[in-house]
Design an enzyme around this catalytic site. Structure first.
Site, short mmCIF file in Angstrom:
data_model
loop_
_atom_site.label_atom_id
_atom_site.label_comp_id
_atom_site.label_asym_id
_atom_site.label_seq_id
_atom_site.Cartn_x
_atom_site.Cartn_y
_atom_site.Cartn_z
N ARG A 33 10.21 16.06 -14.37
CA ARG A 33 9.75 14.78 -14.91
C ARG A 33 9.55 13.71 -13.83
O ARG A 33 8.96 12.67 -14.09
CB ARG A 33 10.74 14.28 -15.98
CG ARG A 33 10.51 14.94 -17.33
CD ARG A 33 11.41 14.32 -18.39
NE ARG A 33 12.75 14.87 -18.34
CZ ARG A 33 13.77 14.44 -19.09
NH1 ARG A 33 13.59 13.45 -19.94
NH2 ARG A 33 14.96 15.00 -18.99
N THR A 101 23.73 25.54 -16.55
CA THR A 101 24.85 24.91 -15.85
C THR A 101 26.08 25.83 -15.78
O THR A 101 26.82 25.81 -14.80
CB THR A 101 25.23 23.61 -16.56
OG1 THR A 101 25.40 23.87 -17.97
CG2 THR A 101 24.13 22.57 -16.39
N ARG A 352 12.54 -2.99 18.21
CA ARG A 352 12.34 -1.57 17.91
C ARG A 352 13.51 -0.75 18.42
O ARG A 352 14.40 -1.23 19.13
CB ARG A 352 11.02 -1.10 18.49
CG ARG A 352 9.80 -1.71 17.80
CD ARG A 352 8.52 -1.47 18.57
NE ARG A 352 8.27 -0.05 18.77
CZ ARG A 352 7.33 0.42 19.59
NH1 ARG A 352 6.56 -0.43 20.27
NH2 ARG A 352 7.16 1.72 19.73
N ALA A 399 6.02 -16.95 28.17
CA ALA A 399 5.15 -16.55 27.07
C ALA A 399 4.04 -15.62 27.56
O ALA A 399 3.47 -15.82 28.63
CB ALA A 399 4.54 -17.79 26.43
N ARG A 459 -3.55 -14.17 42.12
CA ARG A 459 -4.54 -14.89 41.33
C ARG A 459 -5.85 -14.93 42.10
O ARG A 459 -5.87 -14.99 43.34
CB ARG A 459 -4.11 -16.33 41.06
CG ARG A 459 -2.85 -16.51 40.23
CD ARG A 459 -2.50 -17.98 40.13
NE ARG A 459 -1.23 -18.18 39.43
CZ ARG A 459 -0.51 -19.29 39.53
NH1 ARG A 459 -0.93 -20.28 40.30
NH2 ARG A 459 0.61 -19.41 38.87
#
Length: 482
Positions: A33, A101, A352, A399, A459
């Site tokens: 079911r 059973t 994680r 950041a 840079r």
């Protein structure tokens, strides 16, 4: 390692055996079911598969041995139990052919060996069964050396076996719904299918079972009439909801809601829930004193939360250890991670598997970590990915920092030593080591080790073109803006 199967259990001292307790968990059925490729007892309520509830309860009761009778998807069920409880903590018996059973219990009994104590029998799909019910059942069976069974009075007894009593109210048998007469179908008392009895009686009674019934199966319920004629029968009435089996997904959801409310209510002695109805705390979670949980928080698996920690709305923690005095801001996710005392996490952080944050660490907005250790007092407050990294104490990660740890084939480590400063928008191309108190200039791509105390900068030279804005404006002067 596979669990032991069909191996007799023996004891050295007869007194110990006689006073012992064994449990048989009937979990061989498919559960059609549920309409699922998974066998029924592997469907979960509050993070635990159904079959784990009676096994966990048996362990709490001190039952030894614990004998799950398995059939459909035996290997998967056995593996799940082994992962949760240890493969040596139960004895699997296989019921390859589903003959009822009574047949299942008959197969299980040889695994007891010469065990002579009380055996209780329970189904693998009754997660709401409470310990006090089993304790009362076992106590009655032990006290009277009788068969004790659990009864209930549900609003609708359809499908359940009915408990038949004589004129004096003594239980004399159980008749299954399909075999019941119209008069018997009007009986309010149902049999919950949970029994306790001396092992010797069960051996003798199950050996006498036959399949002369509507199902053509060996009904365990037939042992009740045998007990009524010999050792006696005693009923323990329980709340119908506590002993209801799970047969479909609606009942699964209803059971989860009840279990969630129970678990949350138990924690409210020392934990604050801002909205218990929306908060999920799975059964294996542990919470310290003065923990505060916001709305829609979900704590799963073996998560541990220390005293005084606040977990804000929408956070999900899975198998994660959180220290004391931690603040986890809204909408964070952590899996198989460790968060040290007084750390501040989020909002919208993702820890994680393999993340290990030391005390007083800050991991902020949209920061993702994976297999990364961060030392005391270090900060990564904005928009960073830190994977396969070891970061020392009092490091500042600016950041937009990324540890470039994967080349498409292998993962490589990044090491950032104590008090280093990582400027914004930096890329650390692993394997690489940044020395103690080194400074990485904003916008730098680091491809080699940086010595302690050094400045690393890479840079393109800045070029300023005077009057550029006016030239562009004049070029588009006659065109409408889009």
């Amino acid at each position: 390692m596979a669990a032991k199967r069909n191996k007799p259990v023996t004891g050295k001292k007869k007194a110990t055996i006689d006073g012992g307790l064994a449990a048989i968990v009937l979990a061989a059925g498919k559960g059609t079911r549920m309409r699922s490729a998974r066998t029924k007892v592997l469907h979960a309520v509050l993070g635990r598969p159904l079959v784990a509830y009676p096994v966990a309860l048996a362990r709490q009761m001190g039952a030894n041995p614990i004998i799950p009778v398995l059939g459909h998807q035996l290997a998967a069920v056995e593996a799940e139990l082994g992962a949760r409880f240890g493969a040596g903590s139960f004895h699997v018996v296989e019921q390859a052919e589903q003959r009822g059973t009574g047949h299942a219990v008959r197969l299980a009994l040889p695994a007891l060996g010469d065990f002579a104590g009380i055996v209780y029998i329970v189904y693998g799909d009754v997660p709401l069964l409470q310990r006090q019910t089993l304790e009362a059942l076992v106590a009655k069976a032990r006290e009277g050396q009788c068969l004790a069974l659990v009864t209930a009075r549900p609003p609708d007894p359809t499908g359940y076996g009915r408990v038949v009593r004589d004129k004096r109210g003594n239980i004399v048998g159980v008749v299954e719904h399909k075999d019941a007469s119209p008069r018997e179908l009007r009986i309010a008392d149902i049999n919950a299918g949970i029994y306790a009895a001396p092992a010797a009686f069960l051996r003798e009674a199950t050996a006498k079972l036959d399949a002369r019934n509507a199902q053509g199966e060996l009904y365990l319920t037939d042992i009740v009439a045998q007990a009524a004629r010999s050792i006696g029968v005693f009923g323990i009435e329980a709340d119908p909801g506590d002993v209801s089996g799970i047969n479909d997904r609606q009942q699964l959801a209803e059971a989860e809601a009840i279990m969630r409310a129970r678990v949350n209510r138990a924690w409210m002695t020392h934990v604050t829930f801002r909205d218990p109805a929306s908060t999920v705390v799975e059964p294996d979670v542990q919470l310290g004193e003065d923990v505060e949980l916001g709305r829609n928080v979900s704590l799963r698996g073996r998560t541990r939360v220390g005293a005084g920690t606040r977990i804000d709305d929408g956070t999900i923690l899975i198998d994660t250890e959180v220290g004391a005095g931690v603040q986890i801001k809204p909408y964070c996710i952590a899996t198989e991670s460790v968060v040290g005392d007084k750390a501040i996490i989020g909002p919208f952080a993702h820890l994680r598997s393999g993340t290990n944050l030391g005390p007083e660490v800050h991991v902020g907005n949209f920061v993702e970590t994976k297999k990364t250790t961060i030392g005391r007092g270090s900060k990564a407050n904005h928009l960073s990915y830190l994977g396969d990294a070891t970061i020392g104490e009092k490091v500042n990660v600016g950041a937009g920092t990324i540890t470039c740890n994967y080349n498409g084939y292998e993962k490589f480590p990044t090491v950032i030593e104590d008090q280093a400063f990582i400027g914004s928008d930096s890329q650390l191309v692993a394997p690489v080591r940044v020395g103690k108190r080194a400074v990485i200039a904003a916008g730098t791509t680091v491809t080699g080790d940086v010595p302690a105390g050094a400045l690393s900068i890479s840079r393109v030279a800045q070029v300023d073109k005077a009057g550029y804005a006016d030239k562009v404006a004049n070029r588009y002067a006659d065109r409408p803006k889009k």
